[in-house]
Design a protein around this motif. Structure first.
Motif, PDB file in Angstrom:
ATOM      1  N   ASP A  50     -23.650 -25.639  15.717  1.00 33.94           N
ATOM      2  CA  ASP A  50     -23.283 -27.102  16.979  1.00 33.94           C
ATOM      3  C   ASP A  50     -24.682 -26.861  17.936  1.00 33.94           C
ATOM      4  N   PHE A  51     -24.984 -28.151  17.810  1.00 28.73           N
ATOM      5  CA  PHE A  51     -26.588 -28.618  18.502  1.00 28.73           C
ATOM      6  C   PHE A  51     -26.097 -29.745  19.132  1.00 28.73           C
ATOM      7  N   GLU A  52     -24.825 -30.142  19.502  1.00 24.35           N
ATOM      8  CA  GLU A  52     -24.456 -30.920  19.773  1.00 24.35           C
ATOM      9  C   GLU A  52     -25.147 -31.839  21.603  1.00 24.35           C
ATOM     10  N   ALA A  53     -25.030 -30.781  22.035  1.00 20.63           N
ATOM     11  CA  ALA A  53     -25.165 -31.089  24.119  1.00 20.63           C
ATOM     12  C   ALA A  53     -26.511 -31.268  24.052  1.00 20.63           C
ATOM     13  N   ALA A  54     -27.404 -30.707  23.138  1.00 18.06           N
ATOM     14  CA  ALA A  54     -28.974 -31.266  23.371  1.00 18.06           C
ATOM     15  C   ALA A  54     -29.427 -32.171  22.138  1.00 18.06           C
ATOM     16  N   HIS A  55     -28.561 -32.640  21.502  1.00 13.14           N
ATOM     17  CA  HIS A  55     -29.155 -33.780  20.470  1.00 13.14           C
ATOM     18  C   HIS A  55     -28.529 -35.070  22.413  1.00 13.14           C
ATOM     19  N   THR A  56     -27.192 -34.532  22.471  1.00 18.58           N
ATOM     20  CA  THR A  56     -26.842 -36.244  23.020  1.00 18.58           C
ATOM     21  C   THR A  56     -26.954 -36.035  24.641  1.00 18.58           C
ATOM     22  N   ARG A  57     -26.753 -35.186  25.074  1.00 19.46           N
ATOM     23  CA  ARG A  57     -26.773 -34.809  26.561  1.00 19.46           C
ATOM     24  C   ARG A  57     -28.336 -34.207  27.038  1.00 19.46           C
ATOM     25  N   GLY A  58     -29.093 -33.512  26.554  1.00 15.22           N
ATOM     26  CA  GLY A  58     -30.245 -33.194  26.588  1.00 15.22           C
ATOM     27  C   GLY A  58     -29.876 -32.217  27.361  1.00 15.22           C
ATOM     28  N   ASP A  59     -29.283 -31.195  26.857  1.00 12.26           N
ATOM     29  CA  ASP A  59     -28.881 -29.702  27.243  1.00 12.26           C
ATOM     30  C   ASP A  59     -29.092 -28.799  26.291  1.00 12.26           C
ATOM     31  N   ASN A  60     -30.047 -27.962  26.927  1.00 13.35           N
ATOM     32  CA  ASN A  60     -31.069 -27.025  25.615  1.00 13.35           C
ATOM     33  C   ASN A  60     -30.466 -25.595  26.281  1.00 13.35           C
ATOM     34  N   SER A  61     -29.423 -25.882  27.377  1.00 10.44           N
ATOM     35  CA  SER A  61     -28.930 -24.349  26.970  1.00 10.44           C
ATOM     36  C   SER A  61     -27.873 -23.114  26.913  1.00 10.44           C
ATOM     37  N   ALA A  62     -27.710 -23.709  24.937  1.00 13.57           N
ATOM     38  CA  ALA A  62     -27.493 -22.718  24.310  1.00 13.57           C
ATOM     39  C   ALA A  62     -28.450 -23.222  22.905  1.00 13.57           C
ATOM     40  N   LEU A  63     -29.680 -23.408  23.256  1.00 15.14           N
ATOM     41  CA  LEU A  63     -31.389 -23.459  22.332  1.00 15.14           C
ATOM     42  C   LEU A  63     -32.225 -22.280  21.673  1.00 15.14           C
ATOM     43  N   LEU A  64     -31.675 -21.946  21.038  1.00 12.15           N
ATOM     44  CA  LEU A  64     -32.987 -20.878  21.289  1.00 12.15           C
ATOM     45  C   LEU A  64     -34.286 -21.968  20.849  1.00 12.15           C
ATOM     46  N   ALA A  65     -35.350 -20.747  21.744  1.00 13.69           N
ATOM     47  CA  ALA A  65     -36.451 -21.718  21.645  1.00 13.69           C
ATOM     48  C   ALA A  65     -37.275 -21.822  19.647  1.00 13.69           C
ATOM     49  N   THR A  66     -37.457 -22.510  19.173  1.00 12.61           N
ATOM     50  CA  THR A  66     -38.241 -22.623  18.140  1.00 12.61           C
ATOM     51  C   THR A  66     -39.636 -21.492  18.360  1.00 12.61           C
ATOM     52  N   ASP A  67     -40.294 -21.214  19.332  1.00 10.54           N
ATOM     53  CA  ASP A  67     -40.622 -20.395  19.610  1.00 10.54           C
ATOM     54  C   ASP A  67     -40.387 -18.682  19.687  1.00 10.54           C
ATOM     55  N   THR A  68     -39.525 -18.427  20.188  1.00 10.17           N
ATOM     56  CA  THR A  68     -38.127 -17.751  19.901  1.00 10.17           C
ATOM     57  C   THR A  68     -38.860 -16.711  18.821  1.00 10.17           C
ATOM     58  N   MET A  69     -38.262 -18.390  17.606  1.00  6.41           N
ATOM     59  CA  MET A  69     -37.875 -17.725  16.393  1.00  6.41           C
ATOM     60  C   MET A  69     -39.443 -16.868  16.021  1.00  6.41           C
TER      61      MET A  69
END
Ligand SMILES: O=c1[nH]c(=O)c2[nH]c(=O)[nH]c2[nH]1
Length: 290
Positions: A50-69
């Protein structure tokens, strides 16, 4: 709601999506005294959830950075890349599903280079290798508890100079191709297979499949690429009971006898033009009937 130019009101929503890090180049040296081993693998990570918040509201708080991956792949490789990439893939999946609060599943794709130990006067060298063309591929997908593992071979070039033909095919108004019972057969094998168990030695099975593909390529007169595809699939499934089904993709690399007669030279099936394009593409699954 948005209104289109025709006046139809539709709700526009975020569809299926995934994100991750691609083309992570991982190289590991296993140092056992004088004898070293290596793994050389490209890793692609893709997470779904569920990455809805990042896509629709610009809220990145639950996203693991791809750099972290990317960092995770290298960090876990230190202790957890101990054997096959398939087993390492399961560990990465478990990690990513735990690490991202809204991650539902992960897909890890590996493209592993095969390095052969160099032999010097018949003796295997301890730490020098030469890279082979065929690659060991693998895809591990899962939610951290269950996994789907697909292994494969890419870019295995094979060719035989006889014991292949193409005869008796359907002839109709646009058929021009002459029949032959002695042609060059050449292809670049791409194979993918799925398992019916989690309990296996992935590297050992990969070597068995690789060897069987080569053996079957040699062991029969081939009336068509289609026939050889089926023979190979049957042989692999017979040799490897842990494989449930296998898919092959065979570009038919046409080698066409070159017309030398016009120069008064007889061509006894010796001089060929390697047709760069177009090529026949023969693909299919061979599987256990359940
Ligand atoms: O092995 C072959 N299968 C085909 O379907 C085909 N079609 C063709 O033109 N040449 C070949 N060869």
């Amino acid at each position: 709601m948005t209104e289109s130019s025709t006046g139809v009101r539709t709700r526009i929503v975020l569809g299926q999506n995934n994100y991750g890090k691609s083309d992570v180049r991982l190289f590991k040296v296993f140092r056992e005294g004088e004898r070293h081993d290596i793994r050389d693998v490209r890793v692609d990570v893709a997470l779904t959830g569920d990455f809805e918040a990042a896509h629709t509201r610009g809220d990145n708080s639950a996203l693991l950075a791809t750099d972290t991956m990317r960092n995770t792949v290298y960090a876990l490789a230190k202790e957890q890349l101990t054997g096959s990439v398939e087993e390492f893939g399961k560990r990465l999946v478990r990690h990513f599903v735990k690490a991202g609060p809204t991650v539902a599943s992960a897909r890890i794709t590996f493209t592993q280079h095969c390095w052969e130990r160099i032999k010097v006067q018949g003796q295997e060298h301890g730490h020098a290798f030469s890279r082979q063309v065929p690659k060991h591929t693998a895809v591990v997908e899962g939610d951290g508890r269950q996994f789907k593992v697909t292994s494969g071979i890419d870019e295995l070039y094979v060719l035989k100079t006889t014991r292949s033909g193409w005869e008796g095919f359907l002839r109709e108004q646009f058929t021009a191709l002459p029949e032959t019972n002695d042609r060059i057969m050449a292809t670049v094998v791409t194979a993918r297979w799925e398992y019916n168990t989690d309990e296996l030695d992935y590297d050992a099975v990969w070597s068995e499949v690789y060897q069987q593909i080569l053996e079957t390529f040699t062991d029969h007169y081939s009336p068509s690429v289609q026939f050889t595809l089926h023979q190979m699939g049957q042989a692999v499934l017979t040799r490897c009971p842990v494989i449930e089904r296998i898919h092959f993709s065979f570009p038919n690399k046409h080698h066409v006898p070159y017309n030398l007669e016009r120069f008064g030279i007889q061509n006894d099936n010796e001089i060929f033009h390697v047709d760069p394009e177009p090529y026949g593409l023969i693909e299919g699954w061979v599987e256990r009937a359940r």
